[in-house]
Write an enzyme that holds these catalytic residues in place. Structure first.
Site, PDB file in Angstrom:
ATOM      1  N   ASP B 228       0.857  -1.189   0.000  1.00 21.83           N
ATOM      2  CA  ASP B 228       0.000   0.000   0.000  1.00 21.83           C
ATOM      3  C   ASP B 228       0.887   1.231   0.000  1.00 21.83           C
ATOM      4  OD1 ASP B 228      -2.212  -1.547   0.096  1.00 21.83           O
ATOM      5  OD2 ASP B 228      -2.522  -1.323   2.264  1.00 21.83           O
ATOM      6  N   LEU B 229       0.948   1.865  -1.110  1.00 23.28           N
ATOM      7  CA  LEU B 229       1.840   3.010  -1.294  1.00 23.28           C
ATOM      8  C   LEU B 229       1.642   4.059  -0.191  1.00 23.28           C
ATOM      9  CD1 LEU B 229       3.910   4.131  -3.306  1.00 23.28           C
ATOM     10  CD2 LEU B 229       2.040   5.408  -4.334  1.00 23.28           C
ATOM     11  N   ASP B 230       2.724   4.481   0.410  1.00 22.75           N
ATOM     12  CA  ASP B 230       2.699   5.532   1.439  1.00 22.75           C
ATOM     13  C   ASP B 230       1.862   5.171   2.652  1.00 22.75           C
ATOM     14  OD1 ASP B 230       4.272   6.963  -0.279  1.00 22.75           O
ATOM     15  OD2 ASP B 230       2.662   8.229  -1.022  1.00 22.75           O
ATOM     16  N   GLU B 231       1.575   3.882   2.843  1.00 18.11           N
ATOM     17  CA  GLU B 231       0.767   3.495   3.988  1.00 18.11           C
ATOM     18  C   GLU B 231       1.531   2.574   4.931  1.00 18.11           C
ATOM     19  OE1 GLU B 231      -2.534   4.285   4.823  1.00 18.11           O
ATOM     20  OE2 GLU B 231      -2.392   5.816   3.276  1.00 18.11           O
TER      21      GLU B 231
END
Lengths: 286, 286, 286, 286
Positions: B228-231
Site C-alpha cells: 500500500d503506497l505511502d501506507e
C-alpha cells in the site's frame, strides 16, 4: 456606537490588484492627519486580489477618516473596513459537553489576552453551565434531541446573531453539523476547531485510528466553517510530537491541549482583523 | 565477520508478553559477565507483544554471549538479535534525479553522524553520479524506460541485496513503485520518505494543492515500504510552519529540507536497531 | 494507607551502577507474581549511579511485594520507592498575585490531566482566592510585609507540609526567596517556574531586556528549588518563537503561556515518579 | 553593473518615523510605473525609526526609478537601497576546521536555495579544501600561528572585501576573535553562528557544561559580529529538545545541525535584504 477616546485606527481592505493602491490609501491617511504605525499587504497570484491591513495613529474622528477613505474605496472597488484598535469583538460561543476549549477561551479573556466580549454561551448540553457561571458569562441551554431540535437550535442561533450584534461565532467543540443555510449566513465569521493528523483520518474515534497507525505527530486545525465539513479555509494549525507509548486516551488529552491553544489563537487573530479570505485560503497578517 | 575489539553489545528481542522475560534475559547477561548500560522496553496492548532493546558492556566474546542467550530466546520464542554497538549497517541507496536526500545522507555519513556504510548507490538517472563521486561511493545506473526496465531494475536490486549483504534499502526520493514481490522480500528493511500535509493530499503536485488550500504546516514522513503506497509503518515525522506568502516552489524547498532530515533520522534509528515493528506500528526506542 | 484495589505498582530505584541490578529486581518481581509493563533505566556516566523506574502488574498486596524487594534493595544499597500507579500526589501550591500558572494547574486537575490532589493553596496575597473558590480548593492567606512576615510564612509552610502529608510544593509564580533551611528541608520536592531566554537575562524586568536585545525565542524553565536562585536541577523547558514586532507586554503574555504549560508538565512528571535527581541533573523518564 | 532583464525591484529604507513616508514612497513608485507586490514595515518604539522593505514590479530601468526615489529619500533623510530581486549577494566565507556549516551553505547554494555567490572561501586551516574543490569554489589558506598571523589574516580579509566587492562575510565556524577595527569596518555585514543554551554558558566546552547542568533544550544563534563577542544583534535562533541520555558528544552533533540551518537561514535573509538593524536589535522582514 461612539468610539472610545482611542486615536488608534485599523483599516483592512481587499480589491483587485493594480498599481497605485498603497499610494492612494496612504494619501487618504496623510490627509486625515494620520501616521501609519503598522502595515501588511499581500498580492495573491492565485486570485489576482490585493489585501492590506493598516494601523493608523490619528487624532481625527471616524467621520473625517471615513470621508477621506471613501473615494479611494470607491475608485478601487475595495471592501474596506475601518475599526478601532483593541475593540473587543462580539463573540457567541457554541459549546456541548467537552470543556477544554471553552475553558481556555474564558481564561484568556479574563486574563486580558483575548480581544473579545462574550454576551452569551449557547449550548445543547447543561454540563458547562458551572464554568460559564464562574466566569460570569450568560449561558443558554437548547437541548437537541432530533432533527427538529437542530432546526430550532440553528434558528435560535441566527436570531441571536441578529439580536446581540454578533460578529463571530466560535464552535468550542460543538459537535453538530449545520445546514447549508446557516453555513452561508455565517460564512467567514464562524470558526471551528478539529483535530489533525498526518496522515488524516476520517470517521469515528480518530485518536484510536492515529494510535493504530502509530503516528508520531498529532495536532489541531482551526478553520472557517463551510458546507464541506472540515474543509473550510484554514486559519491556524499546530502539532506536537507523540511516542508509541501513548495510549489512545493520552493522545486525546494531548490533542485537546493543541485544540485549545489553536482555537484561541485563531479567535484572537480574527478579532484583530488579521484573518482575510482569499477564495479557499486565508491570508494571516499575524 | 569477526567482531571488533568492542565490548559493547546490543540486543533486541520481540516475543509474546508474559512474566519473567526481563528477569530471564538479564540473568543471561549477568552469567555472561555483562552489565546493562541502556535498556528500553515496551509491552504492546494492541498485539500483546513485548519489545526490548538492551545495551550491554562485557568482555565476553560473541560465542559465549550467544550460548547464554540461546536458551532464553528459545524458552520465550523470541526473535532475538545480537549485534555490536556502533557497527555500520550495510545500506543500499536508491536515487533518481533529485539530490537533497542523497546529499544529506552522504554528508552526515562523512561527518560520522550516520551509522551506515554504503557500498553502492543504484539509480535510474545519471544526474547524481557526480555527487556520489565526490563522496567516493560507487554509483550504478540502470535506466528505466518501461515496465520491462522496472522489472530488470527490481531484479538487479534484489540481486545486489544478496551479493552485497545489504541490510537496509533507502529510497532517497526514488520515485518508482515496486512490485508486491519486491515489497515482500524487503519488508521491514526498505525505508521511503514522502511529504506530508495537514490535511493530506493525494495525486500529483501536492505542493500546489497545499498552496491552494492554504495549509499552515508542511512536513515529511519516513516509513517502511509496503504494498500500500505511502501506507507503511511510520518511523518518523516532522513539520514546519509556513505562511500564506510562500509560493508552491518555496513550499517545495521547505518540504525538501524536512524530507532530508526526517529520512536521515529514520535511517540512523534503523541502523542503531531502535526501530521495531509491531504490526502496522513502529516502536521507536530513541 | 490502604492501597486501592489497583494491581498496578510502580517502583523507582537509585543505586551505584553495577552488574546484576536488573536481574535482581526483575527476579523479585517474578517471585511476587508480577509482570513488568513499563521499564526505563539510565546509568549515569557522570556520577556512576543507576536509575530505574518500573511499572508492574500484579495481584500481590503491598506487604508481599515489599518483602520480596527488601533484600534486593538492601544488597544493592538502593533508595527504593514503591507506589501505586495513578495515586494523586499531595501537593501544596504557593501563589502570589499572578494567576496564569495556578489557573492552568487547577484546570488540568479538574480535567483529570494532572495526577495531584491539592489540600491547600497558600498565598501571600488575596487576589487568587476567587479562583481557588471556583475550583473548591481551600485557600490560606498569610500576608508578608517584612522579613519577619517571611519567616512566619516559611514556618507555616513547613508546618503545613508536616500536618497535611505534603509530598510536593509547587511555586506557581510565588515570587519570594526562601531561606537555606527551607530549601534544604524541601530539597527535591519543591518546584519553581521561571522565564528563560537565549541569552539569559539577570535582574528586573527580563521581558524588557529580551525586547531590547531582540531575542527571537522566549521560554520557560521548571526546576527544583535550591539555595542558588534559579540554578536548581532543570526538569522541563519550552520555548516559542517571537518576532521583532512584539512589545515587552506581548512577550510577557507569550512567556506566561510557556510558564503555565511547562510547570504543569513538570508537576505531572514528578507526580508519576518520572523525575529522579542525579546530582545537579534530572533524569526524566517521560 | 548592468541589471538583468528582471523587472522586479527591491527597496529597503530606514528613516525617522513621521507621517507621510508610505504615501511619498508609493507615490514615487506609481510615477515610475511600478506596482507594489510585497511590502513590510515597522515603526520602532525603541528608537523612533521607521523601516520598510518593498518589492516592485516595473518595466522601468534603474535610472528612472532612482530619479523618482531620490527626492523622497532626500526629503525624509532615508538610508535607501535599491536592488534587483534575486540578485546573488557576493559573500566571502571564513572557515577553520569544522565543516558542518560550510557544507550546508555550499549544498544549499548548489541546490539553488541560497541567494549568494561565493567568490572565495578563506580559511586558517587546510582541512576543508576538498569540500571547496567539490563545489568548485576557490579556497585560500592563510595559517594563523600567532597574533601576527591574525593581524595578517585580518589585513588580507579587509583587502579581499575591497578587491572582490564583498557584501557579506560569513563566519562558518571560524573560531578567531577579530580586532575592533575589523569589527567596525564590517559592522552590519559580518554574520557569526554560535551555540545557545538555556541557561547560557560562558567559557570552554559548552556542550560539557550543558550536559552537566542537564539542559533540556540546545540551540544556535546567528548574529552580527560586534566587538562584544557573541553579543551582537541577533538575526535568527533555533532550539531542539534533548534528553538526559545524550552524551556531551551527541549534544555536539545535535547542536551542529542547529548551527548549520540557523546560519544558512540568516545568510539567506540577509541576501534578500530582510535583515535591518535597529540599534542593538534586528528587524526581520521574513
Amino acid at each position: 456606537m461612539g468610539d472610545p477616546a482611542s486615536t488608534h485606527w485599523l483599516i483592512t481592505l481587499v480589491c483587485v490588484d493594480q498599481p497605485g493602491i498603497v499610494h492612494a490609501i496612504s494619501g487618504a491617511i496623510v490627509e486625515a492627519g494620520g501616521n501609519i504605525t503598522e502595515s501588511q499587504q499581500f498580492a495573491s497570484l492565485d486570485t489576482g486580489r490585493f489585501f492590506m491591513r493598516v494601523q493608523v495613529e490619528s487624532q481625527t474622528d471616524r467621520k473625517t477618516l471615513e470621508a477621506k477613505l471613501a473615494p479611494v474605496a470607491s475608485r478601487f472597488k475595495m471592501q474596506l473596513i475601518l475599526d478601532v484598535v483593541g475593540r473587543p469583538v462580539r463573540t457567541l460561543v457554541l459549546a456541548s459537553r467537552v470543556g477544554h476549549c471553552l475553558s481556555d477561551l474564558l481564561y484568556r479573556k479574563s486574563a486580558g489576552q483575548l480581544q473579545v466580549e462574550i454576551p452569551l454561551i449557547l449550548s445543547n448540553h447543561p454540563q458547562l453551565k458551572e464554568l460559564a457561571d464562574f466566569h460570569k458569562v450568560p449561558f443558554e441551554l437548547i437541548p437537541i434531541r432530533d432533527d427538529d431540535g437542530m432546526t430550532q437550535f440553528e434558528s435560535r442561533l441566527l436570531g441571536l446573531v441578529e439580536e446581540l450584534d454578533i460578529e463571530l461565532v466560535v464552535l468550542a467543540r460543538f459537535m453538530r453539523i449545520f445546514s447549508s443555510k446557516t453555513c452561508e449566513k455565517l460564512a467567514g465569521r464562524m470558526i471551528n476547531i478539529h483535530h489533525s493528523f498526518l496522515p488524516g483520518f476520517k470517521g469515528a474515534n480518530p485518536y484510536r485510528q492515529a494510535h493504530s497507525r502509530g503516528v508520531k505527530l498529532i495536532g489541531a486545525t482551526a478553520h472557517f466553517v463551510t458546507e464541506d465539513l472540515d474543509e473550510g479555509p484554514i486559519i491556524e494549525q499546530n502539532v506536537v510530537r507523540v511516542s508509541h507509548a501513548r495510549s489512545p486516551e493520552e493522545l486525546r488529552v494531548i490533542g485537546q491541549n493543541e485544540e485549545s491553544r489553536t482555537l484561541s489563537q485563531a479567535v484572537n487573530w480574527f478579532a484583530q482583523h488579521r484573518v482575510l479570505l482569499d477564495g479557499k485560503r486565508t491570508i494571516i497578517f499575524s
